[in-house]
Design a protein around this motif. Structure first.
Motif, PDB file in Angstrom:
ATOM      1  N   SER A   1      42.686  52.599  36.507  1.00 49.59           N
ATOM      2  CA  SER A   1      42.359  53.444  37.662  1.00 49.59           C
ATOM      3  C   SER A   1      41.673  52.647  38.765  1.00 49.59           C
ATOM      4  CB  SER A   1      41.457  54.597  37.248  1.00 49.59           C
ATOM      5  OG  SER A   1      42.028  55.261  36.155  1.00 49.59           O
ATOM      6  N   VAL A   2      40.789  51.720  38.385  1.00 48.68           N
ATOM      7  CA  VAL A   2      40.118  50.911  39.404  1.00 48.68           C
ATOM      8  C   VAL A   2      41.181  50.138  40.175  1.00 48.68           C
ATOM      9  CG1 VAL A   2      38.574  48.964  39.824  1.00 48.68           C
ATOM     10  CG2 VAL A   2      37.960  50.650  38.127  1.00 48.68           C
ATOM     11  N   GLN A   3      42.147  49.602  39.420  1.00 48.74           N
ATOM     12  CA  GLN A   3      43.205  48.824  40.053  1.00 48.74           C
ATOM     13  C   GLN A   3      44.004  49.693  41.038  1.00 48.74           C
ATOM     14  OE1 GLN A   3      43.434  45.540  39.748  1.00 48.74           O
ATOM     15  NE2 GLN A   3      45.008  45.687  41.314  1.00 48.74           N
TER      16      GLN A   3
ATOM     17  N   HIS B   1      32.721  49.497  41.022  1.00 50.62           N
ATOM     18  CA  HIS B   1      33.369  49.674  39.713  1.00 50.62           C
ATOM     19  C   HIS B   1      34.153  48.430  39.294  1.00 50.62           C
ATOM     20  CE1 HIS B   1      32.047  53.677  38.827  1.00 50.62           C
ATOM     21  NE2 HIS B   1      32.282  54.007  40.081  1.00 50.62           N
ATOM     22  N   THR B   2      34.670  47.686  40.285  1.00 55.99           N
ATOM     23  CA  THR B   2      35.356  46.449  39.919  1.00 55.99           C
ATOM     24  C   THR B   2      34.355  45.504  39.264  1.00 55.99           C
ATOM     25  OG1 THR B   2      36.730  46.733  41.882  1.00 55.99           O
ATOM     26  CG2 THR B   2      36.847  44.608  40.794  1.00 55.99           C
ATOM     27  N   ASN B   3      33.180  45.372  39.878  1.00 52.59           N
ATOM     28  CA  ASN B   3      32.168  44.463  39.317  1.00 52.59           C
ATOM     29  C   ASN B   3      31.676  44.916  37.956  1.00 52.59           C
ATOM     30  OD1 ASN B   3      32.347  42.970  41.605  1.00 52.59           O
ATOM     31  ND2 ASN B   3      30.484  43.761  42.554  1.00 52.59           N
ATOM     32  N   VAL B   4      31.380  46.215  37.862  1.00 46.89           N
ATOM     33  CA  VAL B   4      30.834  46.722  36.596  1.00 46.89           C
ATOM     34  C   VAL B   4      31.887  46.617  35.502  1.00 46.89           C
ATOM     35  CG1 VAL B   4      29.983  48.769  35.413  1.00 46.89           C
ATOM     36  CG2 VAL B   4      29.147  48.228  37.697  1.00 46.89           C
ATOM     37  N   ALA B   5      33.120  47.037  35.825  1.00 48.38           N
ATOM     38  CA  ALA B   5      34.169  47.023  34.807  1.00 48.38           C
ATOM     39  C   ALA B   5      34.502  45.592  34.385  1.00 48.38           C
ATOM     40  CB  ALA B   5      35.419  47.735  35.316  1.00 48.38           C
ATOM     41  N   THR B   6      34.453  44.659  35.340  1.00 44.24           N
ATOM     42  CA  THR B   6      34.740  43.266  34.986  1.00 44.24           C
ATOM     43  C   THR B   6      33.670  42.740  34.037  1.00 44.24           C
ATOM     44  OG1 THR B   6      35.644  42.993  37.200  1.00 44.24           O
ATOM     45  CG2 THR B   6      35.308  41.002  35.944  1.00 44.24           C
ATOM     46  N   ALA B   7      32.414  43.093  34.330  1.00 46.75           N
ATOM     47  CA  ALA B   7      31.324  42.645  33.460  1.00 46.75           C
ATOM     48  C   ALA B   7      31.496  43.210  32.050  1.00 46.75           C
ATOM     49  CB  ALA B   7      29.985  43.089  34.036  1.00 46.75           C
ATOM     50  N   VAL B   8      31.900  44.479  31.980  1.00 42.14           N
ATOM     51  CA  VAL B   8      32.110  45.098  30.659  1.00 42.14           C
ATOM     52  C   VAL B   8      33.265  44.399  29.944  1.00 42.14           C
ATOM     53  CG1 VAL B   8      32.859  47.201  29.488  1.00 42.14           C
ATOM     54  CG2 VAL B   8      31.185  47.347  31.324  1.00 42.14           C
ATOM     55  N   LEU B   9      34.337  44.130  30.706  1.00 43.27           N
ATOM     56  CA  LEU B   9      35.511  43.496  30.107  1.00 43.27           C
ATOM     57  C   LEU B   9      35.167  42.115  29.536  1.00 43.27           C
ATOM     58  CD1 LEU B   9      38.542  43.585  29.569  1.00 43.27           C
ATOM     59  CD2 LEU B   9      38.914  42.626  31.827  1.00 43.27           C
ATOM     60  N   ASP B  10      34.297  41.372  30.253  1.00 43.28           N
ATOM     61  CA  ASP B  10      33.895  40.058  29.741  1.00 43.28           C
ATOM     62  C   ASP B  10      33.263  40.198  28.362  1.00 43.28           C
ATOM     63  OD1 ASP B  10      34.791  38.953  32.030  1.00 43.28           O
ATOM     64  OD2 ASP B  10      32.829  38.748  32.994  1.00 43.28           O
ATOM     65  N   HIS B  11      32.416  41.211  28.217  1.00 46.68           N
ATOM     66  CA  HIS B  11      31.786  41.439  26.909  1.00 46.68           C
ATOM     67  C   HIS B  11      32.831  41.807  25.861  1.00 46.68           C
ATOM     68  CE1 HIS B  11      27.417  41.225  27.525  1.00 46.68           C
ATOM     69  NE2 HIS B  11      27.666  41.601  28.765  1.00 46.68           N
TER      70      HIS B  11
ATOM     71  N   SER C   1      50.456  48.624  30.538  1.00 46.84           N
ATOM     72  CA  SER C   1      51.567  48.444  31.453  1.00 46.84           C
ATOM     73  C   SER C   1      51.041  47.944  32.785  1.00 46.84           C
ATOM     74  CB  SER C   1      52.255  49.777  31.628  1.00 46.84           C
ATOM     75  OG  SER C   1      51.271  50.745  31.881  1.00 46.84           O
ATOM     76  N   ARG C   2      50.313  48.824  33.492  1.00 48.21           N
ATOM     77  CA  ARG C   2      49.883  48.506  34.852  1.00 48.21           C
ATOM     78  C   ARG C   2      48.979  47.277  34.869  1.00 48.21           C
ATOM     79  NH1 ARG C   2      49.117  51.601  39.431  1.00 48.21           N
ATOM     80  NH2 ARG C   2      48.522  49.489  39.902  1.00 48.21           N
ATOM     81  N   VAL C   3      48.097  47.244  33.901  1.00 50.73           N
ATOM     82  CA  VAL C   3      47.036  46.263  34.003  1.00 50.73           C
ATOM     83  C   VAL C   3      47.544  44.870  33.696  1.00 50.73           C
ATOM     84  CG1 VAL C   3      44.729  45.757  33.266  1.00 50.73           C
ATOM     85  CG2 VAL C   3      45.491  48.072  33.360  1.00 50.73           C
ATOM     86  N   MET C   4      48.724  44.793  33.051  1.00 53.94           N
ATOM     87  CA  MET C   4      49.241  43.474  32.735  1.00 53.94           C
ATOM     88  C   MET C   4      49.909  42.841  33.950  1.00 53.94           C
ATOM     89  SD  MET C   4      48.288  42.904  29.796  1.00 53.94           S
ATOM     90  CE  MET C   4      49.176  41.672  28.876  1.00 53.94           C
TER      91      MET C   4
ATOM     92  N   GLN D   1      43.248  42.798  38.928  1.00 49.28           N
ATOM     93  CA  GLN D   1      41.917  42.188  38.882  1.00 49.28           C
ATOM     94  C   GLN D   1      41.537  41.888  37.439  1.00 49.28           C
ATOM     95  OE1 GLN D   1      39.206  42.005  41.178  1.00 49.28           O
ATOM     96  NE2 GLN D   1      40.729  42.234  42.765  1.00 49.28           N
ATOM     97  N   PHE D   2      42.070  42.677  36.512  1.00 47.01           N
ATOM     98  CA  PHE D   2      41.562  42.639  35.142  1.00 47.01           C
ATOM     99  C   PHE D   2      42.558  41.923  34.245  1.00 47.01           C
ATOM    100  CE2 PHE D   2      39.904  46.399  37.190  1.00 47.01           C
ATOM    101  CZ  PHE D   2      38.542  46.206  36.993  1.00 47.01           C
ATOM    102  N   VAL D   3      42.147  40.851  33.657  1.00 44.50           N
ATOM    103  CA  VAL D   3      43.041  40.141  32.755  1.00 44.50           C
ATOM    104  C   VAL D   3      42.794  40.712  31.371  1.00 44.50           C
ATOM    105  CG1 VAL D   3      43.759  37.884  31.993  1.00 44.50           C
ATOM    106  CG2 VAL D   3      42.639  38.152  34.203  1.00 44.50           C
TER     107      VAL D   3
END
Length: 632
Positions: A330-332, A392-402, A511-514, A519-521
């Motif tokens: 959704s962020v994307q 949300h991009t920053n927060v979600a990216t930080a969460v994804l790193d974890h 699907s979408r995120v790949m 932004q999100f790998v």
């Protein structure tokens, strides 16, 4: 629909900031300028509800902590919002002596005792400031609302009423009484603000029961005292509540110790689990830049950024309970639509050769510019949108790193299987001894969940093997010592809690995120989707709210503070299901349980459920408390 507790507490604060008169309707009138003096408790209550801008709209030009050095501002009224503690009262008396302000409106977060009031009165007399103390109010606002349907008791000094404090082996009766009184005082404030007298249900023989007994007594005494009752007359304006009273379920943290340790997969709970998230505010370290600084140079100072996740943030309201992969997607999407809009504005401006022009010149052009004017007028809105997307991009990216560095998806999936007793695809020992999977704390959480939910406790030999693996992974074993004692103790009391058959279905890859443009790998992160299942707290609520007969809840005690004589019964008077309920966990709660209750309420048409807890902790904070309890 009755107003939410967030709306009611906000209304009460606004009223207080308007000198305890209902706020004015007409916006044209200039507010009276004034200063607000609060202590840390007051600050924590106000900050999730009113931002600086709203305070300014209410006429607050300055807001200062009570115990900071404050300069006199002789021609301004001051509104105080503080707890009635000794040191606060002393400081207020000192302010009176120093004649800091023109007039004083003293608002106490929780009821002030007679003797402390007399202290203030004598200080006012001595300072010759009696006329300046305009009003003294008890506000009964001693709790913090974080969501429309969630509240906690306090953030300051929360260790005084924590799980650790209540469950210490060496606790004195007097300490326990004090803890229970603190909790009951806050719950009483909560019901005064809500404007409702609940029907109370609680299990027998634990801290929740002690709270229930005291709360029933306190509500009963207040209702008896007809002249000063807080539940009659104008507080209880007609039509505020449906005819039915809310159900108040008190639960004890000990009935489910697995959920607070559980790795989670929904956005809000993940943020709370892996980032620094308090009172709806995320604190993040910015710019951990990869480029090494030249030798001898001072290391770059990491700037701390704070983000507020508020009720006004539509994206947050919509997605805080969604599984993380959905959030990333959704962020994307939001980002893509925003970029399209942004390009549109630039394109229109350049077609008309207006890059440098001001808006006045633009608006004078003919009709075909209507599109452009709308684009220009929506600029502030676009910028706000951009701010939220960045947030949300920053927060979600930080969460994804974890998630990626600690393999949290693996933990989550495995724990769900443990808790729903499904078949496991790899051994627990493998995960514990895998150096790449998670931190020592993650391993400890996983093992504790296994230990708590196991039908059959592992044999001594197995346990030794696990302990060795955990120690090799760098875990502190003291939480396990406590859980062992706890399990031995509760075995006599009750069967293990049942966690429902939660299944987790891995869906196809994202699907979408790949997409390469994302932004999100998300490579290697499982796309897990949740099935609705009820956690123990939700199940207990369901039994009591729907009046189901169930061995788990049949002997719960029943209190009705409105009944003349407190009758000792567990037989409910009315047989109708409740429409509104409040669940409160004594000993601490978490966002996983909150989300589970929200989902439950969504599935029941027209039912309203509130979640409260004595403190909000994430797994790391909870494990610390367990470790303190288990230290030999």
């Amino acid at each position: 629909m009755a107003a939410s507790v967030r709306e009611k507490q906000t209304a009460a604060l606004k009223r207080m900031l308007n000198f305890n008169a209902p706020p004015l309707k007409n916006a044209a009138a200039e507010p009276v300028w004034k200063v607000l003096i609060y202590d840390r408790f007051g600050q924590d209550i106000i900050s999730p509800l009113l931002g600086v801008k709203e305070l300014r709209d209410m006429g607050i030009t300055l807001h200062l902590l009570l115990h900071s050095d404050r300069d006199p501002i002789p021609d301004v009224p001051a509104i105080y919002f503080v707890m009635p503690t000794e040191e606060n009262i002393d400081r207020i008396c000192q302010d009176l002596r120093n004649q800091l302000y023109e007039s004083y409106y003293l608002n106490f977060i929780s009821a002030i005792s007679r003797s402390k009031l007399e202290d203030i009165a004598s200080a006012a007399l001595a300072a010759n400031a009696v006329t300046q103390v305009t009003k003294v109010y008890d506000q009964y606002l001693n709790f913090i609302t974080l969501e429309d349907d969630m509240f906690i008791l306090c953030h300051q000094n929360k260790e005084l009423i924590s799980y650790h404090a209540i469950n210490r082996a060496d606790i004195l009766d007097t300490d326990m009484e004090a803890i229970m009184d603190t909790i009951v005082d806050s719950l009483f404030c909560f019901f005064v603000t809500l404007g409702a007298v609940p029907i109370i249900r609680c299990p027998r023989g634990n801290a929740a029961e002690m709270v229930a007994v005291k709360l029933d007594k306190k509500l009963r005494e207040n209702l008896r005292d007809a002249r000063n009752s807080l539940f009659t007359g104008d507080n209880m304006t007609a039509g505020q509540f449906s005819f039915q009273r809310p159900l108040f379920v008190l639960a004890d943290r000990n009935l489910d110790l697995a959920t607070p340790l559980h790795h989670t997969w929904t956005y809000q709970a993940l943020i709370h689990d892996v980032l620094d998230f308090h009172l709806n505010r995320v604190m993040m370290e910015e710019g951990q830049g990869a480029e090494p600084s030249p030798a001898g140079a001072r290391p770059k100072k990491k700037s701390r950024k704070t983000y507020d996740l508020t009720a006004a943030d539509k994206f947050w309201q919509k997605h805080k309970g969604s599984p993380f992969p959905e959030v990333a997607e959704s962020v994307q999407e939001e980002l893509d639509t925003y970029r399209a809009q942004e390009d549109e504005v630039k394109r229109l401006k350049s077609i008309m050769g207006l890059e440098g022009e001001d808006e006045g010149a633009i608006s004078m052009l003919s009709d075909n510019t209507a599109k452009l004017t709308s684009a220009v007028s929506s600029l502030p809105e676009l910028l706000e949108k951009k701010r939220l997307i960045d947030l949300h991009t920053n927060v979600a990216t930080a969460v994804l790193d974890h998630i990626k560095s600690r393999k949290l998806d693996v933990y989550f999936e495995y724990e769900e299987k443990l808790m729903s007793k499904s078949t496991l695809d790899k051994s627990l020992l493998d995960i514990i001894s895998d150096p790449d999977a998670g931190t020592p704390e993650d391993k400890m959480r996983l093992f504790l969940i296994y230990y708590i939910t196991a039908q059959q406790a592992p044999s001594e030999a197995d346990l030794e093997q696990y302990k060795k693996a955990l120690q090799d992974a760098g875990c502190d074993l003291s939480p396990l010592n406590y859980i062992k004692q706890w399990k031995a103790f509760t075995k006599m009391a009750a069967a293990p809690a049942n966690y429902g058959n939660s299944g987790v279905k891995p869906m196809g890859l994202f699907s979408r995120v790949m997409n390469t443009g994302s932004q999100f790998v998300m490579e290697g992160v499982k796309n897990l989707v949740l099935k609705q299942h009820n956690l123990p707290v939700t199940r207990i609520l369901d039994n009591l709210m729907e009046m189901k007969s169930h061995p788990e809840t049949d002997d719960y005690r029943y209190f009705d503070p409105k009944m003349l004589r407190g009758s000792e019964s567990s037989i409910p008077r009315n047989k109708n299901p409740f429409q509104e309920a409040i669940v409160f966990v004594v000993g601490g709660g978490n966002y996983i349980e909150y989300q589970n209750l929200v989902d439950y309420a969504k599935s029941k048409q027209g039912k309203k459920v509130l979640y409260g807890c004595s403190e909000l902790f994430n797994a790391a904070q909870f494990i610390k408390q367990l470790a303190q309890l288990g230290q030999k």
